[in-house]
Motif scaffolding. Sequence first.
Motif, short mmCIF file in Angstrom:
data_model
loop_
_atom_site.label_atom_id
_atom_site.label_comp_id
_atom_site.label_asym_id
_atom_site.label_seq_id
_atom_site.Cartn_x
_atom_site.Cartn_y
_atom_site.Cartn_z
N ARG A 33 2.58 40.45 -5.48
CA ARG A 33 3.03 41.39 -6.58
C ARG A 33 2.27 41.49 -7.99
NH1 ARG A 33 7.78 39.43 -4.23
NH2 ARG A 33 8.07 37.84 -5.98
N ARG A 34 1.90 40.47 -8.25
CA ARG A 34 1.29 40.79 -9.69
C ARG A 34 -0.13 41.02 -9.39
NH1 ARG A 34 0.49 35.56 -13.21
NH2 ARG A 34 -0.85 34.89 -11.86
N ALA A 35 -0.75 40.75 -8.23
CA ALA A 35 -2.16 41.42 -7.97
C ALA A 35 -2.30 42.76 -7.50
CB ALA A 35 -2.73 40.56 -6.83
N TYR A 36 -0.88 43.25 -6.90
CA TYR A 36 -0.92 44.64 -6.68
C TYR A 36 -0.48 45.48 -7.75
CZ TYR A 36 1.37 48.96 -4.59
OH TYR A 36 1.57 50.23 -4.32
N ARG A 37 0.33 44.99 -8.84
CA ARG A 37 0.30 45.67 -10.20
C ARG A 37 -1.01 45.81 -10.66
NH1 ARG A 37 5.25 42.88 -10.58
NH2 ARG A 37 4.24 41.34 -12.01
N ALA A 38 -1.70 44.72 -10.90
CA ALA A 38 -3.12 44.68 -11.30
C ALA A 38 -4.02 45.68 -10.75
CB ALA A 38 -3.79 43.46 -11.39
N LEU A 39 -3.92 45.82 -9.42
CA LEU A 39 -4.57 46.70 -8.54
C LEU A 39 -4.26 48.08 -8.99
CD1 LEU A 39 -6.97 47.08 -6.28
CD2 LEU A 39 -5.09 46.97 -4.67
N ARG A 40 -3.04 48.32 -8.99
CA ARG A 40 -2.54 49.57 -9.37
C ARG A 40 -2.85 50.22 -10.61
NH1 ARG A 40 3.66 49.77 -8.25
NH2 ARG A 40 3.61 49.51 -10.60
N SER A 41 -2.80 49.19 -11.67
CA SER A 41 -3.46 49.72 -12.99
C SER A 41 -4.78 49.95 -13.02
CB SER A 41 -2.97 48.80 -14.13
OG SER A 41 -3.42 47.47 -13.78
N LEU A 42 -5.37 49.31 -12.18
CA LEU A 42 -7.08 49.33 -12.04
C LEU A 42 -7.31 50.74 -11.35
CD1 LEU A 42 -9.85 48.27 -12.23
CD2 LEU A 42 -9.50 47.36 -9.87
N GLN A 51 6.86 27.79 -2.03
CA GLN A 51 5.42 28.57 -1.91
C GLN A 51 5.50 29.86 -1.35
OE1 GLN A 51 3.68 25.95 1.03
NE2 GLN A 51 3.01 24.34 -0.48
N ALA A 52 6.50 30.30 -0.55
CA ALA A 52 6.33 31.55 0.05
C ALA A 52 6.88 32.41 -1.19
CB ALA A 52 7.52 31.89 1.06
N CYS A 53 7.76 32.23 -2.16
CA CYS A 53 8.16 32.87 -3.24
C CYS A 53 7.05 32.94 -4.35
CB CYS A 53 9.54 32.27 -3.79
SG CYS A 53 10.83 32.43 -3.01
N PHE A 54 6.28 31.73 -4.61
CA PHE A 54 5.20 31.91 -5.46
C PHE A 54 4.10 32.82 -4.97
CE2 PHE A 54 1.43 30.14 -7.57
CZ PHE A 54 1.89 30.27 -8.71
N ARG A 55 3.88 32.96 -3.63
CA ARG A 55 2.78 33.51 -3.30
C ARG A 55 3.26 34.90 -3.19
NH1 ARG A 55 1.82 29.45 1.69
NH2 ARG A 55 0.29 28.18 0.72
N GLY A 56 4.26 35.52 -2.82
CA GLY A 56 5.19 36.74 -3.16
C GLY A 56 4.81 37.28 -4.28
N HIS A 57 5.16 36.19 -5.39
CA HIS A 57 5.05 36.70 -6.92
C HIS A 57 3.51 36.99 -7.16
CE1 HIS A 57 5.14 36.40 -11.11
NE2 HIS A 57 4.22 35.50 -10.95
N LEU A 58 2.66 36.31 -6.72
CA LEU A 58 1.29 36.43 -6.92
C LEU A 58 0.97 37.59 -6.19
CD1 LEU A 58 -0.28 32.81 -6.52
CD2 LEU A 58 -0.01 34.09 -8.54
#
Length: 132
Positions: free
Chosen positions: A78-87, A69-76
């Motif tokens: 990081r993905r949200a951060y990348r999307a926010l950065r592109s936004l 769960q910790a790894c998956f939440r970290g993955h999510l």
Amino acid sequence: MGISQKWLKLVRRRCLGSSHKDIVIPRTSTSTSCSNQSEKAILRNETTTFEDLCLAVFSRKDVAAIKIQACFRGHLARRAYRALRSLVKLQALVRGVCVRRQSRIALHCMHALVRLQVRVRARQLLGSCHDS
């Protein structure tokens, strides 16, 4: 299919290469009312590792589930951060276009004012020449 395999390899690598093994926790309680055998072993030792403490409170399946769960939440995250950065980059691009449009309009208006000022000055000069 390839993307899910890459994700699974990433989770395995993160969970197996855990850095929590180096954490040492000093003994804080000396009570003898322990129900679990591993809890008694922890209380006898002066220092225990994070893994031993987790196994005393949770089963191995619980620890594995928590790690996943910790790894998956970290993955999510990081993905949200990348999307926010592109936004943010997209917003900067759009704002740049808007600012360039505003500056072009302002420059056009200033140029029109300068032309009008030249005409007024010319008319004033021509009017003063006819009076004398």
